[in-house]
Motif scaffolding. Structure first.
Motif, PDB file in Angstrom:
ATOM      1  N   ASN A  25      43.389  36.692  -3.150  1.00 42.33           N
ATOM      2  CA  ASN A  25      42.207  35.832  -3.327  1.00 42.33           C
ATOM      3  C   ASN A  25      42.249  34.621  -2.398  1.00 42.33           C
ATOM      4  O   ASN A  25      41.209  34.162  -1.906  1.00 42.33           O
ATOM      5  CB  ASN A  25      42.108  35.362  -4.782  1.00 42.33           C
ATOM      6  CG  ASN A  25      41.687  36.476  -5.720  1.00 42.33           C
ATOM      7  OD1 ASN A  25      41.091  37.471  -5.299  1.00 42.33           O
ATOM      8  ND2 ASN A  25      41.992  36.329  -6.999  1.00 42.33           N
ATOM      9  N   SER A  26      43.443  34.107  -2.151  1.00 47.99           N
ATOM     10  CA  SER A  26      43.574  32.922  -1.294  1.00 47.99           C
ATOM     11  C   SER A  26      43.267  33.239   0.168  1.00 47.99           C
ATOM     12  O   SER A  26      42.960  32.330   0.951  1.00 47.99           O
ATOM     13  CB  SER A  26      44.985  32.340  -1.406  1.00 47.99           C
ATOM     14  OG  SER A  26      45.928  33.138  -0.705  1.00 47.99           O
ATOM     15  N   LEU A  27      43.353  34.510   0.548  1.00 43.03           N
ATOM     16  CA  LEU A  27      43.138  34.878   1.951  1.00 43.03           C
ATOM     17  C   LEU A  27      41.701  34.606   2.398  1.00 43.03           C
ATOM     18  O   LEU A  27      41.449  34.387   3.589  1.00 43.03           O
ATOM     19  CB  LEU A  27      43.479  36.358   2.163  1.00 43.03           C
ATOM     20  CG  LEU A  27      44.933  36.761   1.909  1.00 43.03           C
ATOM     21  CD1 LEU A  27      45.109  38.254   2.153  1.00 43.03           C
ATOM     22  CD2 LEU A  27      45.888  35.962   2.784  1.00 43.03           C
ATOM     23  N   HIS A  28      40.772  34.609   1.457  1.00 44.24           N
ATOM     24  CA  HIS A  28      39.363  34.403   1.812  1.00 44.24           C
ATOM     25  C   HIS A  28      39.106  32.982   2.307  1.00 44.24           C
ATOM     26  O   HIS A  28      38.109  32.744   3.002  1.00 44.24           O
ATOM     27  CB  HIS A  28      38.476  34.713   0.608  1.00 44.24           C
ATOM     28  CG  HIS A  28      38.496  36.151   0.206  1.00 44.24           C
ATOM     29  ND1 HIS A  28      37.686  37.099   0.799  1.00 44.24           N
ATOM     30  CD2 HIS A  28      39.248  36.824  -0.707  1.00 44.24           C
ATOM     31  CE1 HIS A  28      37.921  38.290   0.263  1.00 44.24           C
ATOM     32  NE2 HIS A  28      38.861  38.142  -0.650  1.00 44.24           N
ATOM     33  N   THR A  29      39.969  32.059   1.953  1.00 43.40           N
ATOM     34  CA  THR A  29      39.802  30.663   2.408  1.00 43.40           C
ATOM     35  C   THR A  29      40.893  30.258   3.401  1.00 43.40           C
ATOM     36  O   THR A  29      41.072  29.078   3.674  1.00 43.40           O
ATOM     37  CB  THR A  29      39.841  29.704   1.204  1.00 43.40           C
ATOM     38  OG1 THR A  29      41.073  29.884   0.481  1.00 43.40           O
ATOM     39  CG2 THR A  29      38.677  29.970   0.260  1.00 43.40           C
ATOM     40  N   SER A  30      41.615  31.230   3.918  1.00 45.73           N
ATOM     41  CA  SER A  30      42.698  30.938   4.848  1.00 45.73           C
ATOM     42  C   SER A  30      42.162  30.630   6.236  1.00 45.73           C
ATOM     43  O   SER A  30      41.000  30.900   6.557  1.00 45.73           O
ATOM     44  CB  SER A  30      43.661  32.127   4.925  1.00 45.73           C
ATOM     45  OG  SER A  30      43.015  33.253   5.492  1.00 45.73           O
ATOM     46  N   GLU A  31      43.019  30.064   7.083  1.00 42.97           N
ATOM     47  CA  GLU A  31      42.636  29.753   8.461  1.00 42.97           C
ATOM     48  C   GLU A  31      42.329  31.019   9.246  1.00 42.97           C
ATOM     49  O   GLU A  31      41.442  31.029  10.108  1.00 42.97           O
ATOM     50  CB  GLU A  31      43.762  28.971   9.146  1.00 42.97           C
ATOM     51  CG  GLU A  31      43.930  27.560   8.644  1.00 42.97           C
ATOM     52  CD  GLU A  31      42.698  26.712   8.873  1.00 42.97           C
ATOM     53  OE1 GLU A  31      42.051  26.873   9.929  1.00 42.97           O
ATOM     54  OE2 GLU A  31      42.358  25.905   7.987  1.00 42.97           O
ATOM     55  N   LYS A  32      43.060  32.088   8.953  1.00 41.79           N
ATOM     56  CA  LYS A  32      42.816  33.361   9.641  1.00 41.79           C
ATOM     57  C   LYS A  32      41.423  33.887   9.338  1.00 41.79           C
ATOM     58  O   LYS A  32      40.717  34.362  10.245  1.00 41.79           O
ATOM     59  CB  LYS A  32      43.870  34.391   9.212  1.00 41.79           C
ATOM     60  CG  LYS A  32      43.718  35.758   9.864  1.00 41.79           C
ATOM     61  CD  LYS A  32      43.928  35.699  11.360  1.00 41.79           C
ATOM     62  CE  LYS A  32      43.903  37.091  11.971  1.00 41.79           C
ATOM     63  NZ  LYS A  32      44.098  37.065  13.435  1.00 41.79           N
TER      64      LYS A  32
END
Length: 205
Positions: A25-32
């Motif tokens: 879930n955190s990947l959606h707001t990551s820099e990548k």
């Protein structure tokens, strides 16, 4: 007092340990994820611009004005650069092309993000396996330490030979090296996962 301490410790651990669902879930707001989106926006804007305008055209013109005496003093040269707007009759086809290009870029961005998520999930599983191996090796090492202590006591009492003591010590040293190797492997995998997930501080999985 003990309950308060336990409660505080539980909160601290929950802030540092994450499961796979939380990490994904955190990947959606990551820099990548932001980089992938920004690149797609830039590509869409570039595609829209390319389909709206033709390439610049360069032209050279020559005008000849001869005098009565036949001299070439009347020659004039000109050079121009022109930008042609898309012709009205091709507007619909260009609009369809731009829409198709936009959809293609969006799909590519989704695919790139999907691969990013899969790589992160794979890293998470690697960390979990490395953690399990590290903990199992630690338990075995602690058991071996206890066993070596017993052998040492038996040696001190003259119940076992020095050769047996040295063999047990050698086995203990080998197991200690393996335990350290498993610990290093876990730390490396955890660092790789943390590098992939920049929006969370992962201390444990």
């Amino acid at each position: 007092m003990e309950l308060k301490i336990f409660f505080a410790l539980s909160i601290t651990l929950s802030l540092q340990a994450y499961d796979l669902r939380e990490i994904v879930n955190s990947l959606h707001t990551s820099e990548k994820a932001k980089e992938i989106k920004e690149k797609s926006y830039a590509d869409i804007a570039s595609a829209a611009l390319n389909t709206a305008y033709e390439s610049p055209e360069f032209g050279v013109g020559l005008t000849e004005v001869r005098l009565d005496d036949g001299s070439d003093k009347g020659l004039e040269y000109s050079m121009g650069v022109s930008q042609n707007i898309a012709q009205p009759f091709s507007h619909k086809s260009k609009k369809r092309a731009a829409l198709a290009m936009t959809n293609s870029i969006k799909q590519e961005a989704k695919h790139t993000f999907h691969i990013f998520v899969l790589d992160t999930v794979s890293l998470y599983h690697d960390v979990c396996i490395a953690k399990e191996l590290k903990e199992e090796a630690k338990v075995l090492y602690e058991d071996q330490v206890k066993m070596f202590g017993q052998v040492q006591s038996s040696y001190d009492l003259g119940e076992v030979s020095k050769k047996s003591l040295l063999l047990n010590k050698l086995e203990l040293m080998k197991l200690e090296q393996k335990t350290s190797a498993y610990k290093r492997a876990y730390e490396i995998d955890l660092h790789s996962l943390q590098s992939q997930v920049d929006s969370l501080e992962i201390k444990e999985v």
